[in-house]
Enzyme design. Structure first.
Site, PDB file in Angstrom:
ATOM      1  N   ASP A 165       0.859  -1.189   0.000  1.00 11.59           N
ATOM      2  CA  ASP A 165       0.000   0.000   0.000  1.00 11.59           C
ATOM      3  C   ASP A 165       0.889   1.231   0.000  1.00 11.59           C
ATOM      4  OD1 ASP A 165      -2.460  -1.393   0.117  1.00 11.59           O
ATOM      5  OD2 ASP A 165      -2.266  -1.631   2.277  1.00 11.59           O
ATOM      6  N   ASP A 218      -7.069  -1.439  -4.466  1.00 13.37           N
ATOM      7  CA  ASP A 218      -8.100  -1.049  -3.497  1.00 13.37           C
ATOM      8  C   ASP A 218      -9.021   0.014  -4.091  1.00 13.37           C
ATOM      9  OD1 ASP A 218      -6.952  -2.739  -1.591  1.00 13.37           O
ATOM     10  OD2 ASP A 218      -5.667  -1.152  -0.805  1.00 13.37           O
TER      11      ASP A 218
END
Length: 199
Positions: free
Chosen positions: A143, A177
């Site tokens: 991320d 995401d």
């Protein structure tokens, strides 16, 4: 929308997702942060579990999560194929394609990253390392997108939390995401158009 166009959308999202993750893994040390704008930062973290950093406890938690993701991707893939063959709305097909691309993007991390990268702690990771940090099906999801739009404190007069730090938006996420969230958003916001049936 044709299945070919849906696959093209999935491929583009996967390509951008994986190129961005590989770039971050090989150019950032874990925890390194770069400010792009005052409200947008690149912050490299690795997510061991589900969304928002949630983890499944136990020795087999990570394995269970990865296998669950693989089954989910197969089910979503069938949903996409079925929706195209039933001539469903483009809203639905695009939403499913986005969700499938995002899920598949994070699965690639979970399945393969543990065996193709070495550790990112205090060093830049090496792609196709001879000393990988994990094993097959036990990789960590990369991320990096961080949008702390508001970084302030609660006023002192607010009961219980006055003076405490407050951040919005505090989540750190990736392109995959974003694709999942956008797909789910289409299903919710455009619900009537998404599931509209001609009479």
């Amino acid at each position: 929308m044709s299945l070919r166009k849906a696959y093209l959308l999935i491929f583009i999202i996967l390509l951008v997702d994986q190129l961005s993750k590989i770039y971050i893994k090989t150019n950032f040390v874990l925890g390194e942060e770069v400010s792009v704008l005052t409200w947008f930062k690149i912050l490299f973290i690795e997510n061991e579990g589900m969304a928002w950093g949630t983890e499944i406890p136990g020795a087999y938690g990570k394995l269970f999560l990865t296998l669950f993701r693989l089954i989910a991707v197969i089910a979503i893939g069938y949903w996409l194929w079925d929706s195209v063959h039933k001539s469903s709305s483009n809203y639905l097909i695009v939403a499913i394609a986005l969700i499938l691309a995002g899920a598949f993007g994070n699965i690639i991390d979970s399945v393969f990253y543990g065996v193709i990268f070495d550790d990112s702690h205090h060093q830049l990771a090496t792609l196709f390392s001879e000393k990988p940090y994990g094993k097959l099906l036990h990789g960590k999801v990369v991320d990096m997108l961080y949008f702390p739009i508001v970084d302030s404190q609660f006023p002192a007069w607010v009961p219980f939390i006055g003076g405490n730090n407050f951040k919005f938006f505090n989540a750190i996420f990736n392109i995959a995401d974003m694709a999942i969230s956008t797909g789910v958003g289409i299903l919710i916001v455009f619900n009537k158009k998404t599931f509209h049936k001609e009479i």
